[in-house]
Scaffold this active site. Structure first.
Site, PDB file in Angstrom:
ATOM      1  CD  GLU A  89     139.595   0.198  24.718  1.00 60.62           C
ATOM      2  OE1 GLU A  89     140.562  -0.112  23.977  1.00 60.62           O
ATOM      3  OE2 GLU A  89     138.563  -0.499  24.815  1.00 60.62           O
ATOM      4  NE  ARG A  99     129.284  -3.801  14.171  1.00 59.36           N
ATOM      5  CZ  ARG A  99     128.099  -4.158  14.700  1.00 59.36           C
ATOM      6  NH1 ARG A  99     127.113  -4.520  13.923  1.00 59.36           N
ATOM      7  NH2 ARG A  99     127.938  -4.162  16.016  1.00 59.36           N
ATOM      8  CB  CYS A 152     133.929   4.361  22.311  1.00 60.82           C
ATOM      9  SG  CYS A 152     132.400   3.998  23.208  1.00 60.82           S
ATOM     10  CG  HIS A 176     135.032   0.285  25.733  1.00 60.86           C
ATOM     11  ND1 HIS A 176     135.984   0.473  24.761  1.00 60.86           N
ATOM     12  CD2 HIS A 176     133.888   0.840  25.242  1.00 60.86           C
ATOM     13  CE1 HIS A 176     135.445   1.108  23.728  1.00 60.86           C
ATOM     14  NE2 HIS A 176     134.177   1.349  23.991  1.00 60.86           N
TER      15      HIS A 176
END
Lengths: 223, 223, 223, 223
Positions: A89, A99, A152, A176
């Protein structure tokens, strides 16, 4: 980084993974972190910490681990179900937008992680060199331009915010990893063995220890 | 299936994989077949054959292997770069339509594999039971409704055509496996370790030997 | 195709679309067929029929339309939610395998459409010329190697089976179109305007009337 | 926002699109901006500007348009080939990392857009209300967590940086639109008609003028 005195300084590395969430019984990020620690044979100390998928409790767990292990290098790891390879990342952004509820049932929407904190932090890992090391080792990997807006990204942002304030010489970043095969078995989704993900983490640790200035290689996205 | 006489009959199994193509240096289908043979510990004989990615030569290679090993069960295996899990193929169609030339430079377009042959053959493996065995073992898998129109479909069609004519009691089918991780490293594509793919082949062999009547489970596609 | 006598023969074209299913309130295949008929300005007659998403009733609806319109050309159209462009289907296979129940609640699994029928029928449309006409007109399109195993494939198979028996000079095939934008609005899925899909159908009709021998162009799949 | 005096103030809106790049002959972002301006029937003034796909020249083009039109609302628009719907972007990051050279042949890698500028800026559009307006109008749309690292992100970052310094009351943001159908025709990629993309831009403008406080609706990503 090396304290004065007669005791030899040992570099401290912290790897963090997450507990399972979203109905899963495992989280490959924690499995890979456990396996990476077991495989590690360097002179540096590799410490590990399991982080709850909980927007509040994760802060304490991360802070505790940073206090305890005083790491020179931190690689936080999370599961990215659906991605085909290792994602190194690039950036953490200052927003929680969940979500689905976290494991404590909390679902923040468009809330800052650190009120009045900067909009984002960049990883201080050599992300291009890490991706290059992985692909040369035959491990699917790429730079990712977003770590999402769930726990995360939250832990990634909190990590960089804390390191900048408290341990400015330490390097930190977020990685990830795909679903483990057993998670993908009932879906039509990519996966990666935990063994390969653990080898990827070791390569990222080694590269982050060795490469001071990142490689100049395109790794961006057109959109 | 058991010939009369005093000699104990040993079930003969044939696994085929393909040589590399499209600029690759490996083909995981052959690697997985090699590994599956090495891992096999059943009383049945597991034979293997490497098939060229060549619309003409593949027919001879397949025919030779069928003549030599006189298999009761044939699992032909190929690489399906981009698919995330094991594909147990349902049907082979009577057409070659090559998006890229084969390893001999030949690129047939809309040509029948067997002129005046039937339009298609269905796999005679218990495809639903195989998928169920794989997913229960934690291996990503699904039924596929198309094996494409390249050499994989060609060998699948030729296999079923030959078995029906010459060895009507034998079972046969085709299985596609994902890229190996090293192939996917430079792409943003799913992959599966060769070890897991080999375990998948063993589970498919075992299921095909044991399950006479296929499981009744939906495995179709809306389109 | 031209009957004797003094009455000028008018070519008869049949376009079929499906009713909505799977909780949708529209089916763009029927909308596109309606629109295509309205836009048609050729000397040929374009007839249309809406087919139920019902493994039993669809057979009667198709048979009725074939009896009534005695078409020289039939383009059956269905919705392929998730596909990005027009799919000109190559082959229909003799199996129903329903991932979800049809609109009557029936969910066949691995049942032949026509017991003892051939395993498959190929489209008798010039599928490569159709794709070429579409892409040259700026409409996303490709050949598809599978029409699935639901009512679309069922109607496609039944159509080709009936044409071969009763109207061997007639051409027939199947075309899948993407979601309409309104269907994709709440998903992260591709879509195509009904207007463009209708223009695509007109181009396919025109090409199927005009092109006797299909273009030789690769349109296959590696897997 | 309303200057003193007797002259009625007219709200000024700026829409920007990009010129073609990467071998394309059109850029649907500019086509949609042109069409949106033509369709606009509100009392506000809609101004437009075409921005070069050039990491240096784009800054001047943007600055010129901001100087000239002194907008109260700016929607910058770009092409996101491969995305299936409208992306309302959440955040711009302070980095150029070009996977391909720009139209002037320049390919920056990991260079800051504004040295010592903040790591990121968030859109000041009501992004959730915009997505809600679009999906209710039947237009596929979602919040996006990354605008990439190419000229789109560059212009988005530069826009927010400039607005914050010079026009703090003005709202600004970035919207990615899919390929036009003619661009997707030769690929297997999603597309959206320019007409629908233009309607989407109008809905985003209207929502951004009308909605002061953004809707509280989840629109994040797990990763």
């Amino acid at each position: 980084m090396r304290p004065a005195g007669s005791v030899a300084y040992v570099t401290s590395i912290l790897l963090t993974g997450f507990e399972p969430f979203d109905g899963e019984t495992v989280n490959p990020s924690w499995q890979a972190v456990l396996r990476a620690q077991a495989l590690w044979d360097g002179p540096e100390d590799v410490h590990i910490a399991e982080i709850p998928v909980d927007f509040e409790a994760c802060d304490r767990a991360l802070a505790d681990a940073l206090d305890r292990f005083r790491p020179d290098l931190v690689i936080a790891v999370g599961q990215a179900g659906g991605r085909p390879g290792i994602s190194v990342e690039r950036v953490a952004i200052n927003v929680d937008d969940a979500r689905i509820p976290d494991n404590a049932g909390f679902q923040p929407v468009d809330a800052p992680i650190v009120p009045d904190g900067p909009a984002a932090y960049f990883s201080t890992l050599p992300i291009k060199a890490c991706v290059e090391a992985l692909t040369q080792a035959g491990i699917p990997a790429s730079v990712s331009q977003t770590a999402g807006t769930y726990t995360c990204n939250h832990v990634f942002y909190r990590l960089m915010h804390t390191l900048q304030a408290d341990r400015p010489d330490a390097r930190g970043g977020f990685v990830h990893i795909p679903y483990a095969p057993e998670q993908a078995a009932a879906r039509d989704q990519p996966s990666m063995s935990v063994e390969l993900a653990a080898l990827a983490l070791l390569a990222i640790v080694r590269t982050s220890l060795d490469v001071a200035v990142d490689t100049r290689a395109p790794g961006g996205a057109l959109h």
